[in-house]
Design a protein around this motif. Structure first.
Motif, PDB file in Angstrom:
ATOM      1  N   VAL A  79       0.818  -1.096   0.071  1.00 20.53           N
ATOM      2  CA  VAL A  79      -0.208  -0.308   0.083  1.00 20.53           C
ATOM      3  C   VAL A  79       0.810   1.334  -0.049  1.00 20.53           C
ATOM      4  O   VAL A  79       1.904   1.251   0.657  1.00 20.53           O
ATOM      5  CB  VAL A  79      -0.753   0.021   1.327  1.00 20.53           C
ATOM      6  N   HIS A  80       0.271   2.368  -0.579  1.00 19.59           N
ATOM      7  CA  HIS A  80       1.308   3.525  -0.641  1.00 19.59           C
ATOM      8  C   HIS A  80       0.448   4.611  -0.516  1.00 19.59           C
ATOM      9  O   HIS A  80      -1.050   4.581  -0.280  1.00 19.59           O
ATOM     10  CB  HIS A  80       1.589   3.785  -2.219  1.00 19.59           C
ATOM     11  N   LEU A  81       0.801   5.873   0.150  1.00 22.24           N
ATOM     12  CA  LEU A  81       0.340   7.189   0.427  1.00 22.24           C
ATOM     13  C   LEU A  81       0.893   8.106  -0.255  1.00 22.24           C
ATOM     14  O   LEU A  81       2.125   8.432   0.271  1.00 22.24           O
ATOM     15  CB  LEU A  81       0.195   7.104   1.906  1.00 22.24           C
ATOM     16  N   GLN A  82       0.507   8.769  -1.106  1.00 19.82           N
ATOM     17  CA  GLN A  82       0.950  10.002  -1.849  1.00 19.82           C
ATOM     18  C   GLN A  82       0.438  11.139  -1.081  1.00 19.82           C
ATOM     19  O   GLN A  82      -0.988  11.290  -1.138  1.00 19.82           O
ATOM     20  CB  GLN A  82       0.410   9.825  -3.456  1.00 19.82           C
ATOM     21  N   MET A  83       1.276  11.698  -0.827  1.00 23.10           N
ATOM     22  CA  MET A  83       0.941  13.027   0.282  1.00 23.10           C
ATOM     23  C   MET A  83       1.307  14.241  -0.830  1.00 23.10           C
ATOM     24  O   MET A  83       2.607  14.114  -0.786  1.00 23.10           O
ATOM     25  CB  MET A  83       1.726  12.944   1.509  1.00 23.10           C
ATOM     26  N   ASN A  84       0.516  15.144  -0.914  1.00 25.71           N
ATOM     27  CA  ASN A  84       0.566  16.260  -1.713  1.00 25.71           C
ATOM     28  C   ASN A  84       0.406  17.459  -1.027  1.00 25.71           C
ATOM     29  O   ASN A  84      -0.618  17.361  -0.043  1.00 25.71           O
ATOM     30  CB  ASN A  84      -0.157  16.142  -3.186  1.00 25.71           C
ATOM     31  N   SER A  85       0.790  18.634  -1.257  1.00 23.50           N
ATOM     32  CA  SER A  85       0.329  19.971  -0.605  1.00 23.50           C
ATOM     33  C   SER A  85       0.585  19.736   0.790  1.00 23.50           C
ATOM     34  O   SER A  85      -0.506  19.842   1.717  1.00 23.50           O
ATOM     35  CB  SER A  85      -1.170  20.396  -0.988  1.00 23.50           C
ATOM     36  N   LEU A  86       1.582  19.175   1.152  1.00 23.86           N
ATOM     37  CA  LEU A  86       1.914  18.915   2.696  1.00 23.86           C
ATOM     38  C   LEU A  86       1.840  20.023   3.515  1.00 23.86           C
ATOM     39  O   LEU A  86       2.273  21.213   2.983  1.00 23.86           O
ATOM     40  CB  LEU A  86       3.193  18.141   2.723  1.00 23.86           C
ATOM     41  N   LYS A  87       1.523  20.073   4.666  1.00 22.49           N
ATOM     42  CA  LYS A  87       1.412  21.250   5.768  1.00 22.49           C
ATOM     43  C   LYS A  87       2.242  20.688   6.814  1.00 22.49           C
ATOM     44  O   LYS A  87       2.567  19.514   7.212  1.00 22.49           O
ATOM     45  CB  LYS A  87      -0.085  21.516   6.170  1.00 22.49           C
ATOM     46  N   PRO A  88       2.799  21.841   7.791  1.00 23.86           N
ATOM     47  CA  PRO A  88       3.302  21.360   9.123  1.00 23.86           C
ATOM     48  C   PRO A  88       2.604  20.419   9.980  1.00 23.86           C
ATOM     49  O   PRO A  88       3.026  19.750  10.393  1.00 23.86           O
ATOM     50  CB  PRO A  88       3.670  22.969   9.502  1.00 23.86           C
ATOM     51  N   GLU A  89       1.422  20.891   9.887  1.00 19.17           N
ATOM     52  CA  GLU A  89       0.529  19.970  10.735  1.00 19.17           C
ATOM     53  C   GLU A  89       0.243  18.503  10.311  1.00 19.17           C
ATOM     54  O   GLU A  89      -0.224  17.551  11.115  1.00 19.17           O
ATOM     55  CB  GLU A  89      -1.048  20.300  10.965  1.00 19.17           C
ATOM     56  N   ASP A  90       0.854  18.253   9.272  1.00 18.43           N
ATOM     57  CA  ASP A  90       0.957  16.594   8.678  1.00 18.43           C
ATOM     58  C   ASP A  90       2.056  16.031   9.301  1.00 18.43           C
ATOM     59  O   ASP A  90       2.572  14.973   9.127  1.00 18.43           O
ATOM     60  CB  ASP A  90       1.130  16.722   7.252  1.00 18.43           C
ATOM     61  N   THR A  91       3.104  16.816  10.249  1.00 16.65           N
ATOM     62  CA  THR A  91       4.237  16.251  10.657  1.00 16.65           C
ATOM     63  C   THR A  91       3.970  15.187  11.848  1.00 16.65           C
ATOM     64  O   THR A  91       2.837  15.356  12.511  1.00 16.65           O
ATOM     65  CB  THR A  91       5.058  17.383  11.193  1.00 16.65           C
ATOM     66  N   GLY A  92       4.436  14.056  11.644  1.00 17.50           N
ATOM     67  CA  GLY A  92       4.339  12.959  12.718  1.00 17.50           C
ATOM     68  C   GLY A  92       5.119  11.532  12.102  1.00 17.50           C
ATOM     69  O   GLY A  92       5.861  11.633  11.331  1.00 17.50           O
ATOM     70  N   VAL A  93       4.837  10.454  13.207  1.00 16.81           N
ATOM     71  CA  VAL A  93       5.204   9.376  12.599  1.00 16.81           C
ATOM     72  C   VAL A  93       4.217   8.754  12.196  1.00 16.81           C
ATOM     73  O   VAL A  93       2.994   8.633  12.650  1.00 16.81           O
ATOM     74  CB  VAL A  93       5.674   8.417  13.866  1.00 16.81           C
ATOM     75  N   TYR A  94       4.223   8.163  10.677  1.00 14.00           N
ATOM     76  CA  TYR A  94       3.290   7.610   9.968  1.00 14.00           C
ATOM     77  C   TYR A  94       3.492   6.026  10.165  1.00 14.00           C
ATOM     78  O   TYR A  94       4.352   5.440   9.819  1.00 14.00           O
ATOM     79  CB  TYR A  94       3.453   7.970   8.566  1.00 14.00           C
ATOM     80  N   TYR A  95       2.126   5.267  10.427  1.00 11.59           N
ATOM     81  CA  TYR A  95       2.311   3.868  10.857  1.00 11.59           C
ATOM     82  C   TYR A  95       1.401   3.265   9.622  1.00 11.59           C
ATOM     83  O   TYR A  95       0.294   3.559   9.446  1.00 11.59           O
ATOM     84  CB  TYR A  95       1.827   3.618  12.157  1.00 11.59           C
ATOM     85  N   CYS A  96       1.650   2.149   9.210  1.00 11.16           N
ATOM     86  CA  CYS A  96       1.113   1.313   8.386  1.00 11.16           C
ATOM     87  C   CYS A  96       0.450   0.211   9.314  1.00 11.16           C
ATOM     88  O   CYS A  96       0.911  -0.152  10.239  1.00 11.16           O
ATOM     89  CB  CYS A  96       2.216   0.586   7.322  1.00 11.16           C
ATOM     90  N   THR A  97      -0.893   0.139   8.814  1.00 12.75           N
ATOM     91  CA  THR A  97      -1.647  -0.724   9.481  1.00 12.75           C
ATOM     92  C   THR A  97      -2.337  -1.751   8.672  1.00 12.75           C
ATOM     93  O   THR A  97      -2.570  -1.612   7.451  1.00 12.75           O
ATOM     94  CB  THR A  97      -2.764  -0.074  10.567  1.00 12.75           C
ATOM     95  N   ALA A  98      -2.936  -2.980   9.170  1.00 13.92           N
ATOM     96  CA  ALA A  98      -3.399  -4.034   8.456  1.00 13.92           C
ATOM     97  C   ALA A  98      -4.434  -4.687   9.649  1.00 13.92           C
ATOM     98  O   ALA A  98      -4.348  -4.756  10.639  1.00 13.92           O
ATOM     99  CB  ALA A  98      -2.637  -4.733   7.661  1.00 13.92           C
ATOM    100  N   ASN A  99      -5.429  -5.189   8.580  1.00 13.57           N
ATOM    101  CA  ASN A  99      -6.527  -5.895   9.507  1.00 13.57           C
ATOM    102  C   ASN A  99      -7.111  -7.093   8.653  1.00 13.57           C
ATOM    103  O   ASN A  99      -7.344  -6.876   7.450  1.00 13.57           O
ATOM    104  CB  ASN A  99      -7.829  -4.933   9.637  1.00 13.57           C
ATOM    105  N   ALA A 100      -7.375  -8.004   9.202  1.00 13.54           N
ATOM    106  CA  ALA A 100      -8.047  -9.216   8.806  1.00 13.54           C
ATOM    107  C   ALA A 100      -9.536  -9.249   8.273  1.00 13.54           C
ATOM    108  O   ALA A 100     -10.173  -9.797   7.645  1.00 13.54           O
ATOM    109  CB  ALA A 100      -7.805 -10.662   9.377  1.00 13.54           C
ATOM    110  N   GLY A 101     -10.252  -8.202   9.067  1.00  9.83           N
ATOM    111  CA  GLY A 101     -11.623  -7.932   8.914  1.00  9.83           C
ATOM    112  C   GLY A 101     -11.878  -7.170   7.716  1.00  9.83           C
ATOM    113  O   GLY A 101     -10.952  -6.696   7.042  1.00  9.83           O
ATOM    114  N   THR A 102     -13.142  -6.741   7.430  1.00 10.40           N
ATOM    115  CA  THR A 102     -13.342  -5.975   6.177  1.00 10.40           C
ATOM    116  C   THR A 102     -13.892  -4.749   6.188  1.00 10.40           C
ATOM    117  O   THR A 102     -14.502  -4.037   5.541  1.00 10.40           O
ATOM    118  CB  THR A 102     -14.350  -6.935   5.311  1.00 10.40           C
ATOM    119  N   ILE A 103     -13.813  -4.370   7.738  1.00  6.34           N
ATOM    120  CA  ILE A 103     -14.473  -2.959   7.943  1.00  6.34           C
ATOM    121  C   ILE A 103     -13.291  -2.057   8.277  1.00  6.34           C
ATOM    122  O   ILE A 103     -12.182  -2.531   8.735  1.00  6.34           O
ATOM    123  CB  ILE A 103     -15.308  -3.087   9.188  1.00  6.34           C
ATOM    124  N   ILE A 104     -13.307  -0.836   7.677  1.00  2.26           N
ATOM    125  CA  ILE A 104     -12.362   0.225   7.693  1.00  2.26           C
ATOM    126  C   ILE A 104     -12.743   0.998   9.052  1.00  2.26           C
ATOM    127  O   ILE A 104     -13.610   1.724   9.174  1.00  2.26           O
ATOM    128  CB  ILE A 104     -12.222   1.259   6.494  1.00  2.26           C
TER     129      ILE A 104
END
Length: 124
Positions: A79-104
């Motif tokens: 999975v990829h995350l394309q991040m455009n028009s980034l803002k200072p408030e987007d700063t942080g540690v980004y974590y990938c996550t996954a789930n066996a269920g079908t609900i987001i």
């Protein structure tokens, strides 16, 4: 077990772009949802975006709609995350996550597997 490995974080100026990637390995056959959360210093981990491989549907936090795009390859469980028009408030540690269920879920408690995280810093 499932292992998630993120890549692509870094330092960028406001208005710039970054692309994060996440690859799942191990027992990935049952994974139906993959996504991203982020956590800024002193704040709780918050939902960013996710994709449901079963339906192809995506969901975004209001704060990133129109700027971030999630995509990926279900057969490769990447999975990829394309991040455009980034803002200072987007700063942080980004974590990938996954789930066996079908609900987001927008709560971190809804996810079974987590990567180690990748730092994204947006300077003003």
């Amino acid at each position: 077990q499932v292992q998630l490995v993120e890549s692509g974080g870094g330092l960028v100026q406001a208005g710039g772009s970054l692309r994060l990637s996440c690859a799942a390995s191990g027992r990935t056959l049952g994974l139906a949802v993959m996504g991203w959360f982020r956590q800024a210093p002193g704040k709780e981990r918050e939902f960013v975006a996710a994709i449901n491989w079963s339906t192809g549907s995506t969901h975004y936090a209001d704060s990133v709609k129109g700027r971030f795009t999630i995509s990926g390859d279900n057969t490769k469980k990447t999975v990829h995350l394309q991040m455009n028009s980034l803002k200072p408030e987007d700063t942080g540690v980004y974590y990938c996550t996954a789930n066996a269920g079908t609900i987001i879920y927008i709560s971190a408690r809804g996810y079974d597997y987590w990567g180690q995280g990748t730092q994204v810093t947006v300077s003003s």
